[in-house]
Design a protein around this motif. Structure first.
Motif, PDB file in Angstrom:
ATOM      1  N   GLU A  43       0.949  -1.169   0.126  1.00 19.25           N
ATOM      2  CA  GLU A  43       0.022   0.113   0.131  1.00 19.25           C
ATOM      3  C   GLU A  43       0.945   1.391   0.019  1.00 19.25           C
ATOM      4  O   GLU A  43       1.909   1.231   0.546  1.00 19.25           O
ATOM      5  CB  GLU A  43      -0.834   0.028   1.199  1.00 19.25           C
ATOM      6  CG  GLU A  43      -1.872  -1.187   1.356  1.00 19.25           C
ATOM      7  CD  GLU A  43      -2.957  -0.990   0.137  1.00 19.25           C
ATOM      8  OE1 GLU A  43      -3.337   0.159  -0.226  1.00 19.25           O
ATOM      9  OE2 GLU A  43      -3.313  -2.222  -0.570  1.00 19.25           O
ATOM     10  N   TRP A  46       1.262   7.975   1.708  1.00 17.64           N
ATOM     11  CA  TRP A  46       1.520   9.295   1.209  1.00 17.64           C
ATOM     12  C   TRP A  46       2.077  10.182   2.045  1.00 17.64           C
ATOM     13  O   TRP A  46       2.793  11.150   1.624  1.00 17.64           O
ATOM     14  CB  TRP A  46      -0.132   9.662   0.940  1.00 17.64           C
ATOM     15  CG  TRP A  46      -0.039  11.119   0.909  1.00 17.64           C
ATOM     16  CD1 TRP A  46      -0.808  12.302   1.854  1.00 17.64           C
ATOM     17  CD2 TRP A  46       0.101  11.918  -0.083  1.00 17.64           C
ATOM     18  NE1 TRP A  46      -0.594  13.528   1.183  1.00 17.64           N
ATOM     19  CE2 TRP A  46       0.078  13.203   0.016  1.00 17.64           C
ATOM     20  CE3 TRP A  46       0.789  11.435  -1.670  1.00 17.64           C
ATOM     21  CZ2 TRP A  46       0.285  14.340  -0.939  1.00 17.64           C
ATOM     22  CZ3 TRP A  46       1.247  12.582  -2.378  1.00 17.64           C
ATOM     23  CH2 TRP A  46       1.118  13.768  -2.090  1.00 17.64           C
ATOM     24  N   LYS A  59      -2.910  15.541  -2.462  1.00 17.04           N
ATOM     25  CA  LYS A  59      -2.798  14.118  -2.609  1.00 17.04           C
ATOM     26  C   LYS A  59      -3.684  13.521  -3.796  1.00 17.04           C
ATOM     27  O   LYS A  59      -4.921  14.126  -4.003  1.00 17.04           O
ATOM     28  CB  LYS A  59      -3.145  13.618  -1.492  1.00 17.04           C
ATOM     29  CG  LYS A  59      -3.423  11.935  -1.338  1.00 17.04           C
ATOM     30  CD  LYS A  59      -4.118  11.580  -0.092  1.00 17.04           C
ATOM     31  CE  LYS A  59      -4.141   9.933   0.174  1.00 17.04           C
ATOM     32  NZ  LYS A  59      -4.718   9.454   1.341  1.00 17.04           N
ATOM     33  N   HIS A  61      -6.119  11.330  -6.124  1.00 12.77           N
ATOM     34  CA  HIS A  61      -7.250  10.511  -5.893  1.00 12.77           C
ATOM     35  C   HIS A  61      -7.037   9.018  -5.334  1.00 12.77           C
ATOM     36  O   HIS A  61      -5.985   8.541  -5.659  1.00 12.77           O
ATOM     37  CB  HIS A  61      -8.129  10.608  -6.971  1.00 12.77           C
ATOM     38  CG  HIS A  61      -9.474  10.105  -6.696  1.00 12.77           C
ATOM     39  ND1 HIS A  61      -9.969   8.769  -6.640  1.00 12.77           N
ATOM     40  CD2 HIS A  61     -10.699  10.785  -6.263  1.00 12.77           C
ATOM     41  CE1 HIS A  61     -11.340   8.685  -6.273  1.00 12.77           C
ATOM     42  NE2 HIS A  61     -11.649   9.938  -6.260  1.00 12.77           N
ATOM     43  N   ASP A  62      -7.652   8.332  -4.327  1.00 12.27           N
ATOM     44  CA  ASP A  62      -7.463   7.263  -3.983  1.00 12.27           C
ATOM     45  C   ASP A  62      -7.443   6.169  -5.107  1.00 12.27           C
ATOM     46  O   ASP A  62      -6.827   5.182  -4.950  1.00 12.27           O
ATOM     47  CB  ASP A  62      -8.536   6.951  -2.892  1.00 12.27           C
ATOM     48  CG  ASP A  62      -8.307   7.806  -1.534  1.00 12.27           C
ATOM     49  OD1 ASP A  62      -7.291   8.006  -1.467  1.00 12.27           O
ATOM     50  OD2 ASP A  62      -9.184   7.640  -0.684  1.00 12.27           O
ATOM     51  N   SER A  63      -8.170   6.197  -5.971  1.00 17.02           N
ATOM     52  CA  SER A  63      -8.315   5.526  -7.318  1.00 17.02           C
ATOM     53  C   SER A  63      -6.742   5.393  -7.838  1.00 17.02           C
ATOM     54  O   SER A  63      -6.571   4.225  -8.480  1.00 17.02           O
ATOM     55  CB  SER A  63      -9.194   5.950  -8.236  1.00 17.02           C
ATOM     56  OG  SER A  63      -8.977   7.144  -8.705  1.00 17.02           O
ATOM     57  N   MET A  65      -3.962   6.030  -5.924  1.00 14.24           N
ATOM     58  CA  MET A  65      -2.966   5.717  -5.111  1.00 14.24           C
ATOM     59  C   MET A  65      -3.063   4.166  -4.390  1.00 14.24           C
ATOM     60  O   MET A  65      -3.448   3.733  -3.243  1.00 14.24           O
ATOM     61  CB  MET A  65      -3.112   6.724  -3.717  1.00 14.24           C
ATOM     62  CG  MET A  65      -3.007   8.195  -3.990  1.00 14.24           C
ATOM     63  SD  MET A  65      -1.122   8.349  -3.949  1.00 14.24           S
ATOM     64  CE  MET A  65      -0.676   8.308  -2.367  1.00 14.24           C
ATOM     65  N   GLN A  66      -3.033   3.368  -5.472  1.00 10.62           N
ATOM     66  CA  GLN A  66      -2.956   2.029  -5.447  1.00 10.62           C
ATOM     67  C   GLN A  66      -1.531   1.407  -5.741  1.00 10.62           C
ATOM     68  O   GLN A  66      -0.862   1.888  -6.297  1.00 10.62           O
ATOM     69  CB  GLN A  66      -3.915   1.392  -6.206  1.00 10.62           C
ATOM     70  CG  GLN A  66      -5.415   1.751  -6.111  1.00 10.62           C
ATOM     71  CD  GLN A  66      -5.953   1.545  -4.731  1.00 10.62           C
ATOM     72  OE1 GLN A  66      -5.708   0.603  -4.215  1.00 10.62           O
ATOM     73  NE2 GLN A  66      -6.628   2.585  -4.153  1.00 10.62           N
TER      74      GLN A  66
END
Length: 298
Positions: A43, A46, A59, A61-63, A65-66
C-alpha cells in the motif's frame, strides 16, 4: 554528459560481481525463503511520498494511490520534447516484479529474464539475504570497462557493433523500434556477448542500482588533484537540480529503452538517477561481494 564530467582516475579494491543481472528465478528464491513483499506490492504511504514533493502538493485521488509501478508506453507519433519522460511512462496499478507489464502480464517461462520493478530497499533486502551488497558506482564502472579502460563502450569505441553487443532501442524513440538486436523489450540474460571480465549486459537490457547517492555536482566538486581517487563512495548527500526534493541513487548501464537520440546510456560513463522508492519496468540490479564476504558466507 555534464553530470559525468570531469573524467578522472579511480582505483578500487578487488571484488566479485554477479555475471548477470539478478533474474526472476533468483528473486523468486529469495521471496520464497523470506516472504518478502516489494515496494510495488505494498500500500502507498502518502505521508512518506509527499516528502519528495513541493510543500502543498495535493494528494492524488485514492483510485490512483494503489500499489503499482511505472511501465513503458510506446508513443504513436514523434515526441518533440525528449526531456518529458511522462510521454512514455505510465503509472500502472498492479505492475510489479511478477507482473512486469501490468496485472495481466506474467513472468511464467521467463525465469532467466532480469527481475524488474525493484526499488532500492528491495535490492538491499535481497543483498542482505544473499550476503552481498550493491556495487558503488566506481566498482560498477570498473567492472563494465574490463580491459577497455578509456573507451566509450564496454567493447571499445565502435557504435556500429551496438546491435550485436547490447539490447537497446533502435529506431525512432519512443515510436518505432526496429529490433535489429532481436528484442523490443527485456531480453533473457546472456543474450549478448560478455565483456572481457565475463560479465553480461553491462550495457543495455535493464538499468542497475548502485549504492551511491546521485548528486548532479559530485564529479565537479570531487577533489581530483590527487593522482587517483581510491575506493570512492559517491556523494555525501543526494542532490538533483531538476528535482531537489527527491533522494536518489545512481543507476548504471542503460536499458532496452536507451537510444542515441537522447541519452545513449549504454555508454560506460553514463549515469542516471532514481528515487529510493521508485520501481520501473527497465530497472533491476546485480550484486557484488568482497573476498571477506565470500569467506564468511555460509
Amino acid at each position: 554528459m555534464e553530470h559525468e564530467k570531469p573524467a578522472h582516475k579511480v582505483a578500487v579494491d578487488g571484488f566479485f560481481m554477479d555475471i548477470t543481472e539478478v533474474t526472476n528465478d533468483d528473486f523468486k528464491k529469495f521471496v520464497k525463503a523470506t516472504g518478502y513483499e516489494t515496494v510495488a506490492e505494498r500500500e502507498i504511504d502518502w505521508e512518506e511520498m509527499k516528502k519528495q514533493l513541493p510543500e502543498g502538493t495535493p494528494k492524488p485521488h485514492d483510485s490512483i494511490m494503489q500499489p503499482g509501478s511505472l511501465t513503458f508506453k510506446q508513443a504513436k507519433s514523434a515526441v518533440p520534447n525528449l526531456y518529458d519522460f511522462s510521454q512514455w511512462w505510465s503509472w500502472t496499478i498492479g505492475a510489479d516484479w511478477q507482473h512486469p507489464n501490468g496485472p495481466k502480464s506474467s513472468i511464467k517461462g521467463k525465469g532467466n529474464y532480469p527481475v524488474v520493478h525493484i526499488a532500492y530497499e528491495d535490492a538491499l533486502a535481497y543483498c542482505e539475504w544473499a550476503n552481498r551488497r550493491l556495487p558503488t558506482e566506481a566498482e560498477w564502472e570498473r567492472a563494465a570497462r574490463g580491459t577497455h579502460l578509456t573507451t566509450t563502450y564496454s567493447w571499445g569505441d565502435e557504435d556500429t557493433k551496438l546491435s550485436e553487443k547490447a539490447n537497446t532501442w533502435e529506431g525512432e524513440f519512443p515510436v518505432t523500434n526496429v529490433e535489429t538486436d532481436g528484442f523490443g523489450l527485456r531480453a533473457p540474460v546472456k543474450s549478448y556477448p560478455a565483456n572481457d571480465f565475463g560479465l553480461y549486459d553491462m550495457a543495455g537490457n535493464v538499468w542497475e542500482w548502485t549504492n551511491d547517492w546521485y548528486n548532479t555536482n559530485y564529479y565537479k566538486e570531487l577533489n581530483t588533484t590527487y593522482p587517483v581517487a581510491k575506493n570512492p563512495l559517491g556523494a555525501d548527500q543526494a542532490y538533483n537540480e531538476r528535482d531537489p526534493y527527491a533522494k536518489e541513487k545512481v543507476m548504471k548501464g542503460g536499458s532496452f529503452l536507451c537510444n542515441a537520440s537522447y541519452c545513449a546510456s549504454y555508454r560506460v560513463s553514463s549515469r542516471m538517477a532514481t528515487s529510493l522508492d521508485s520501481s520501473l519496468e527497465h530497472l533491476g540490479f546485480r550484486t557484488v561481494a568482497t573476498a571477506d564476504m565470500v569467506r564468511n558466507s555460509k
